[in-house]
Motif scaffolding. Structure first.
Motif, mmCIF file in Angstrom:
data_model
loop_
_atom_site.group_PDB
_atom_site.id
_atom_site.type_symbol
_atom_site.label_atom_id
_atom_site.label_comp_id
_atom_site.label_asym_id
_atom_site.label_seq_id
_atom_site.Cartn_x
_atom_site.Cartn_y
_atom_site.Cartn_z
ATOM 1 N N SER A 91 -91.478 26.632 -58.179
ATOM 2 C CA SER A 91 -90.792 25.346 -58.300
ATOM 3 C C SER A 91 -89.763 25.151 -57.183
ATOM 4 N N VAL A 183 -93.565 21.474 -56.367
ATOM 5 C CA VAL A 183 -94.048 22.808 -56.728
ATOM 6 C C VAL A 183 -94.927 23.327 -55.601
ATOM 7 N N ILE A 208 -95.100 26.837 -64.123
ATOM 8 C CA ILE A 208 -94.062 27.371 -63.244
ATOM 9 C C ILE A 208 -93.710 28.806 -63.620
#
Length: 292
Positions: A91, A183, A208
């Protein structure tokens, strides 16, 4: 209408679908070589399902060696209508925390060592990937995640890097601050492009695991921490997938966004100039327009 077949391409940590009835591992031959592994097929909630472990069981393929063309061709050949990518990612946003999921809607493709198209010399085609994911399918993934109690983020830009190494600090800062990526991962490209060429609806659920290397309080990517988060994410991923059949249903209507008609005007090579061998290789992914 046709029958829905939901195909899940599972990334790091996700290697199975719970509760699949009549589950059978099938070998599928394609003109592009063997897919990453056999494909697990069955039904869930009365809806046909297929599951393909992107890296192969035992994680034998690196991001660069995943046979992306064979994977998409094999799923199309089996009758898949909707493809959901489930993959691990880092992230770039403080609010997108490890353990959260992002339903991606845009990509920046920085891969360079992969075959990115089914088409080429002898049969040239250009599809649009301005909107590379299917909004209808993405909405279903969001609802399934919310229903499973997962923290979901609606939309995000996925930076696809070649790998297998993680980013340098300078790269991480550039992707985050200058390029506006949300991301980062290694596997959604060229997968999304190939799904569009194969006229398959495609949605990307990015799980994530870390903050890449930009975050001042987390430092460089720690693989041991990633693996620990992966295990928790895998449980959430299976819970999300289990809720998709009810949302998508057993009967498939035409995609309102035209994903299943992406090749309608995309092939530029005149019929009498097309290479017969190339056309034969495209029987599954493009047969609708080439043989119609």
């Amino acid at each position: 209408m046709t029958d829905t077949m939901i195909a899940v391409i599972g990334g790091s940590g996700l290697y199975e679908i719970d509760g699949l009835e009549g589950a059978t591992w099938q070998s599928v031959e394609t003109p592009w070589g063997a897919p990453s592994d056999q494909i697990l097929t069955g039904t869930l909630g009365g809806v046909k399902m297929a599951f393909l472990p992107r890296h192969g069981r035992g994680h034998v393929h690196s991001p660069s060696t995943v046979p992306y063309r064979a994977n998409i061709d094999a799923l199309k050949r089996l009758g898949a209508t909707d493809v959901i990518s489930v993959s691990a990612c880092g992230s770039f946003r403080e609010e997108m925390k490890p353990g959260d999921f992002v339903v991606v809607d845009q990509f920046i493709d920085r891969t360079f060592a992969r075959e990115k198209s089914f088409f080429g010399t002898g049969c040239v085609a250009h599809v649009s990937v301005a909107h590379p994911t299917c909004a209808r399918l993405s909405e279903a993934c969001l609802k399934a995640g919310w229903d499973a109690g997962i923290t979901m983020h609606d939309g995000g830009t996925y930076l696809a890097m070649e790998g297998p190494q993680f980013s340098t600090l300078a790269e991480s800062k550039m992707y985050r601050e200058s390029w506006g990526a949300d991301v980062i991962g290694m596997t959604n490209m060229p997968e999304a492009k190939l799904a569009r060429e194969a006229e398959l609806c495609y949605a990307s659920v990015a799980m994530i695991t870390d903050y890449d290397s930009w975050h001042p309080d987390h430092g460089e990517v720690d693989v041991t921490e990633i693996i620990a988060t992966l295990m928790g994410n895998a449980d959430k991923g299976r819970a999300l997938v289990a809720r998709l059949p009810r949302l998508l249903g057993a009967e498939r209507h035409p995609c309102p966004h035209g994903c299943d008609r992406a090749l309608e005007y995309a092939i530029l090579t005149a019929p009498d100039a097309r290479d017969a061998a190339m056309v034969a290789k495209l029987d599954a992914v493009a047969g609708r327009v080439l043989n119609g």
